[in-house]
Design a protein around this motif. Sequence first.
Motif, PDB file in Angstrom:
ATOM      1  N   ASN A 190     -47.414  85.320 -60.399  1.00  0.00           N
ATOM      2  CA  ASN A 190     -45.761  85.415 -60.744  1.00  0.00           C
ATOM      3  C   ASN A 190     -45.121  85.259 -59.481  1.00  0.00           C
ATOM      4  OD1 ASN A 190     -46.022  85.788 -63.744  1.00  0.00           O
ATOM      5  ND2 ASN A 190     -47.400  87.629 -63.137  1.00  0.00           N
ATOM      6  N   HIS A 191     -45.624  85.028 -58.512  1.00  0.00           N
ATOM      7  CA  HIS A 191     -44.830  85.006 -57.088  1.00  0.00           C
ATOM      8  C   HIS A 191     -44.367  86.235 -56.649  1.00  0.00           C
ATOM      9  CE1 HIS A 191     -44.991  80.613 -57.834  1.00  0.00           C
ATOM     10  NE2 HIS A 191     -44.545  80.735 -59.102  1.00  0.00           N
ATOM     11  N   GLN A 192     -44.736  87.507 -57.018  1.00  0.00           N
ATOM     12  CA  GLN A 192     -44.837  88.561 -56.712  1.00  0.00           C
ATOM     13  C   GLN A 192     -45.707  88.977 -55.413  1.00  0.00           C
ATOM     14  OE1 GLN A 192     -42.135  90.785 -57.713  1.00  0.00           O
ATOM     15  NE2 GLN A 192     -41.654  88.830 -58.798  1.00  0.00           N
ATOM     16  N   THR A 193     -45.249  89.713 -54.424  1.00  0.00           N
ATOM     17  CA  THR A 193     -46.049  90.028 -53.217  1.00  0.00           C
ATOM     18  C   THR A 193     -46.145  91.391 -53.036  1.00  0.00           C
ATOM     19  OG1 THR A 193     -44.086  89.616 -51.754  1.00  0.00           O
ATOM     20  CG2 THR A 193     -45.525  87.754 -52.211  1.00  0.00           C
ATOM     21  N   ASP A 194     -47.176  91.833 -52.110  1.00  0.00           N
ATOM     22  CA  ASP A 194     -47.357  93.382 -51.659  1.00  0.00           C
ATOM     23  C   ASP A 194     -47.834  93.118 -50.240  1.00  0.00           C
ATOM     24  OD1 ASP A 194     -46.821  96.007 -51.851  1.00  0.00           O
ATOM     25  OD2 ASP A 194     -48.945  96.294 -52.252  1.00  0.00           O
ATOM     26  N   THR A 195     -47.732  94.021 -49.374  1.00  0.00           N
ATOM     27  CA  THR A 195     -48.373  94.261 -48.307  1.00  0.00           C
ATOM     28  C   THR A 195     -48.720  95.339 -47.755  1.00  0.00           C
ATOM     29  OG1 THR A 195     -46.585  92.238 -47.321  1.00  0.00           O
ATOM     30  CG2 THR A 195     -47.773  93.680 -45.809  1.00  0.00           C
TER      31      THR A 195
END
Length: 224
Positions: free
Chosen positions: A108-113
């Motif tokens: 869903n083109h969501q990111t986390d780092t």
Amino acid sequence: MQSFAGRSAAIICVVAILSLALGTAVANDRAGPIAAFTYNPCVMCAAPGDVVFFNASYSISPIGNIVSYTWNFGDGSPLLKTNSSSATHMYGGLPGKWQVTLTVQDSNHQTDTVSQLVIFNVAPRLTFQPANPDLGQTVLFNASSTIIYFQNPPTPPEFQWSFGDGTNATGTVVEHVYHTAGIYRATLSVVTTMGNATISKTLIVGQDPPRGGGGAGGGRAIPD
């Protein structure tokens, strides 16, 4: 007989309660992915540098697949972007510790780092039981398999835990109870004279694992 005004007030009260409950549920529900990784230094590898194996298979997305993993190994080398949850990197030796950053992206083109300190002479080990605890169930976290290959001076390490719900603990083996259903990133930091070597894993509390929440191949791979 209850008046129309009385019934209306009761309905409004029920709607308000339901809205509050739903609002709380939404607030505790994370829509995007959660990045997490462990590492294993190959101290016995016959290599000219320091070989480290990375495992990000505990990264998870509640509403999609993880489609990419981007690694910054913290030594000035180019970023590595891959659709595999595992990676291997050879460091040049000194300083023997690096701040490694992982960014995951889901379908869903969501990111986390997440960014963690990797120390070549420390191999943190984190396990927890049960694997998918129920709400209110005691979870046992264990770091007793952690290996410290070398430390000068040889000071006993301290184990610091962050459970992902705003609470923390210290100890080799600790217990924790989650009071809200959801997906949490549990973090272990091994405190040594060289720095705080850190790894993380996710755990799902009080709900079924999301479909295809792990790597790009679908499903969630569980590392050793």
